[in-house]
Motif scaffolding. Structure first.
Motif, PDB file in Angstrom:
ATOM      1  N   MET A   1     -37.748   8.179  40.278  1.00 42.40           N
ATOM      2  CA  MET A   1     -36.395   8.024  39.748  1.00 42.40           C
ATOM      3  C   MET A   1     -36.376   6.817  38.812  1.00 42.40           C
ATOM      4  N   ARG A   2     -35.712   7.014  37.694  1.00 46.02           N
ATOM      5  CA  ARG A   2     -35.556   5.918  36.737  1.00 46.02           C
ATOM      6  C   ARG A   2     -34.214   5.246  37.001  1.00 46.02           C
ATOM      7  N   ILE A   3     -34.247   3.940  37.177  1.00 43.34           N
ATOM      8  CA  ILE A   3     -33.035   3.175  37.471  1.00 43.34           C
ATOM      9  C   ILE A   3     -32.728   2.260  36.293  1.00 43.34           C
ATOM     10  N   PHE A   4     -31.498   2.372  35.814  1.00 38.74           N
ATOM     11  CA  PHE A   4     -31.019   1.505  34.736  1.00 38.74           C
ATOM     12  C   PHE A   4     -30.132   0.439  35.356  1.00 38.74           C
ATOM     13  N   SER A   5     -30.270  -0.786  34.905  1.00 43.18           N
ATOM     14  CA  SER A   5     -29.492  -1.889  35.476  1.00 43.18           C
ATOM     15  C   SER A   5     -28.047  -1.899  34.984  1.00 43.18           C
ATOM     16  N   LEU A  18     -35.925  10.892  30.161  1.00 45.33           N
ATOM     17  CA  LEU A  18     -35.467  10.160  31.340  1.00 45.33           C
ATOM     18  C   LEU A  18     -36.301  10.484  32.570  1.00 45.33           C
ATOM     19  N   GLY A  19     -36.911  11.658  32.583  1.00 44.28           N
ATOM     20  CA  GLY A  19     -37.742  12.062  33.705  1.00 44.28           C
ATOM     21  C   GLY A  19     -37.409  13.473  34.138  1.00 44.28           C
ATOM     22  N   GLU A  20     -37.942  13.847  35.291  1.00 38.07           N
ATOM     23  CA  GLU A  20     -37.718  15.180  35.816  1.00 38.07           C
ATOM     24  C   GLU A  20     -37.377  15.102  37.292  1.00 38.07           C
ATOM     25  N   SER A  21     -36.662  16.124  37.740  1.00 34.70           N
ATOM     26  CA  SER A  21     -36.260  16.199  39.144  1.00 34.70           C
ATOM     27  C   SER A  21     -37.432  16.670  39.998  1.00 34.70           C
ATOM     28  N   ALA A  22     -37.196  16.713  41.284  1.00 32.49           N
ATOM     29  CA  ALA A  22     -38.133  17.347  42.208  1.00 32.49           C
ATOM     30  C   ALA A  22     -38.067  18.856  41.996  1.00 32.49           C
ATOM     31  N   TRP A  23     -39.036  19.558  42.547  1.00 33.91           N
ATOM     32  CA  TRP A  23     -39.013  21.022  42.505  1.00 33.91           C
ATOM     33  C   TRP A  23     -38.056  21.533  43.567  1.00 33.91           C
ATOM     34  N   HIS A  24     -37.291  22.570  43.220  1.00 32.87           N
ATOM     35  CA  HIS A  24     -36.337  23.207  44.135  1.00 32.87           C
ATOM     36  C   HIS A  24     -36.675  24.687  44.231  1.00 32.87           C
ATOM     37  N   THR A  25     -36.830  25.185  45.439  1.00 33.22           N
ATOM     38  CA  THR A  25     -37.128  26.602  45.636  1.00 33.22           C
ATOM     39  C   THR A  25     -35.848  27.424  45.539  1.00 33.22           C
ATOM     40  N   VAL A  26     -35.920  28.495  44.781  1.00 34.01           N
ATOM     41  CA  VAL A  26     -34.786  29.407  44.625  1.00 34.01           C
ATOM     42  C   VAL A  26     -35.032  30.581  45.579  1.00 34.01           C
ATOM     43  N   SER A  27     -34.515  30.450  46.784  1.00 35.86           N
ATOM     44  CA  SER A  27     -34.709  31.467  47.817  1.00 35.86           C
ATOM     45  C   SER A  27     -33.722  32.620  47.651  1.00 35.86           C
ATOM     46  N   LEU A  69     -27.676  23.684  39.506  1.00 34.28           N
ATOM     47  CA  LEU A  69     -28.501  22.686  40.179  1.00 34.28           C
ATOM     48  C   LEU A  69     -28.609  21.384  39.382  1.00 34.28           C
ATOM     49  N   ILE A  70     -28.203  21.404  38.121  1.00 34.34           N
ATOM     50  CA  ILE A  70     -28.387  20.239  37.247  1.00 34.34           C
ATOM     51  C   ILE A  70     -27.795  18.948  37.817  1.00 34.34           C
ATOM     52  N   PRO A  71     -26.557  18.907  38.319  1.00 33.55           N
ATOM     53  CA  PRO A  71     -26.043  17.626  38.828  1.00 33.55           C
ATOM     54  C   PRO A  71     -26.919  17.018  39.933  1.00 33.55           C
ATOM     55  N   ALA A  72     -27.360  17.828  40.879  1.00 35.83           N
ATOM     56  CA  ALA A  72     -28.235  17.311  41.943  1.00 35.83           C
ATOM     57  C   ALA A  72     -29.578  16.875  41.365  1.00 35.83           C
ATOM     58  N   GLN A  73     -30.101  17.648  40.419  1.00 33.54           N
ATOM     59  CA  GLN A  73     -31.376  17.299  39.806  1.00 33.54           C
ATOM     60  C   GLN A  73     -31.272  16.015  38.990  1.00 33.54           C
ATOM     61  N   LEU A  74     -30.140  15.802  38.336  1.00 31.91           N
ATOM     62  CA  LEU A  74     -29.944  14.565  37.583  1.00 31.91           C
ATOM     63  C   LEU A  74     -29.892  13.365  38.525  1.00 31.91           C
ATOM     64  N   ARG A  75     -29.218  13.517  39.669  1.00 26.25           N
ATOM     65  CA  ARG A  75     -29.169  12.417  40.648  1.00 26.25           C
ATOM     66  C   ARG A  75     -30.560  12.062  41.158  1.00 26.25           C
ATOM     67  N   GLU A  76     -31.466  13.010  41.197  1.00 26.89           N
ATOM     68  CA  GLU A  76     -32.847  12.734  41.613  1.00 26.89           C
ATOM     69  C   GLU A  76     -33.652  12.041  40.522  1.00 26.89           C
ATOM     70  N   THR A  77     -33.189  12.159  39.290  1.00 25.22           N
ATOM     71  CA  THR A  77     -33.962  11.719  38.135  1.00 25.22           C
ATOM     72  C   THR A  77     -33.587  10.327  37.652  1.00 25.22           C
ATOM     73  N   MET A  78     -32.297   9.996  37.704  1.00 27.32           N
ATOM     74  CA  MET A  78     -31.872   8.704  37.160  1.00 27.32           C
ATOM     75  C   MET A  78     -30.657   8.173  37.909  1.00 27.32           C
ATOM     76  N   HIS A  79     -30.493   6.852  37.821  1.00 22.66           N
ATOM     77  CA  HIS A  79     -29.339   6.177  38.398  1.00 22.66           C
ATOM     78  C   HIS A  79     -28.993   5.013  37.478  1.00 22.66           C
ATOM     79  N   VAL A  80     -27.694   4.797  37.291  1.00 21.66           N
ATOM     80  CA  VAL A  80     -27.237   3.658  36.490  1.00 21.66           C
ATOM     81  C   VAL A  80     -26.431   2.747  37.405  1.00 21.66           C
ATOM     82  N   ASP A  81     -26.934   1.536  37.638  1.00 21.03           N
ATOM     83  CA  ASP A  81     -26.218   0.572  38.474  1.00 21.03           C
ATOM     84  C   ASP A  81     -24.860   0.258  37.857  1.00 21.03           C
ATOM     85  N   VAL A 109     -35.840  18.787  33.453  1.00 20.26           N
ATOM     86  CA  VAL A 109     -36.365  17.656  32.696  1.00 20.26           C
ATOM     87  C   VAL A 109     -35.243  17.178  31.789  1.00 20.26           C
ATOM     88  N   PHE A 110     -35.005  15.866  31.781  1.00 23.08           N
ATOM     89  CA  PHE A 110     -33.870  15.296  31.053  1.00 23.08           C
ATOM     90  C   PHE A 110     -34.334  14.363  29.939  1.00 23.08           C
TER      91      PHE A 110
END
Length: 158
Positions: A1-5, A18-27, A69-81, A109-110
Motif C-alpha cells: 500500500m502506498r501511503i501519502f502524508s 499508484l499501485g495495484e490491489s490484491a487479487w480478488h476471486t470472482v466466485s 470492486l474498485i472502492p475496496a481495491q483502491l483502499r488496498e492500494t493507497m491511503h492519504v493521511d 491497477v491505479f
C-alpha cells in the motif's frame, strides 16, 4: 500500500502509477449475489450448464460487478493521511474489453491522472483504473474514475 502524508503529497504524484490491489476471486456465489441485488439474472451469469455451451464456455461475472470492486481495491492500494471523506463522482470513461470467467482472480491497477486542489479542503482526482485478470494479457476493463477527497486541515472559508 502506498501511503501519502497529505493531499498535497498526493497532488505532487500526478502521472504516477499508484499501485495495484490484491487479487480478488470472482466466485459463482459472488456473481449470483450480485445478480440478485441488481436484478440482472441473465443466463451467462447464472446458468452454468447453458453457459458451458455459450460463447464464453462458462458463466462470467457482470462487468459492473468487477467495477464495483474498485472502492475496496483502491483502499488496498493507497491511503492519504488526514483525509476524512472520499466521494465517488463517477466515471468519465468505462470500457469492458474481455469477460471475467467464474473463478478468475482480478485486481485493479491505479494511476493518478489529475489532482486539483479545490475550495474547502477538497482535492478533485481523476484516476486511470485497469482491471486485470490473472493470467490474461488483455484487461477486463479500463476506466477513468473521478473522486473528491476532503482534508479538514486544508479547509478554507469560501
Amino acid at each position: 500500500m502506498r501511503i501519502f502524508s497529505s493531499a498535497a503529497e498526493l497532488r505532487a504524484s500526478v502521472g504516477q502509477r499508484l499501485g495495484e490491489s490484491a487479487w480478488h476471486t470472482v466466485s459463482q456465489r459472488r456473481i449470483t449475489e450480485f445478480a440478485e441485488v441488481t436484478e440482472d439474472r441473465q443466463w451467462i451469469h447464472l446458468h452454468a450448464e447453458r453457459a458451458k455451451e455459450g460463447m464464453f464456455g462458462g458463466t462470467i461475472a457482470h462487468g459492473f460487478l468487477t467495477v464495483s470492486l474498485i472502492p475496496a481495491q483502491l483502499r488496498e492500494t493507497m491511503h492519504v493521511d488526514g483525509v476524512d471523506l472520499v466521494i465517488n463522482k463517477g466515471m468519465d470513461r468505462l470500457r469492458f474489453h474481455q469477460p471475467v470467467p467464474v473463478g478468475a482472480r482480478v485486481r485493479a491497477v491505479f494511476e493518478l491522472l489529475t489532482a486539483t486542489e479545490r475550495a474547502l479542503g477538497f482535492t478533485d482526482l481523476q484516476l486511470g483504473v485497469t482491471g486485470e485478470v490473472e493470467g490474461k494479457a488483455e484487461a477486463a476493463y479500463t476506466a477513468r474514475m473521478r473522486m473528491l477527497l476532503h482534508a479538514p486541515e486544508l479547509a478554507t472559508t469560501a
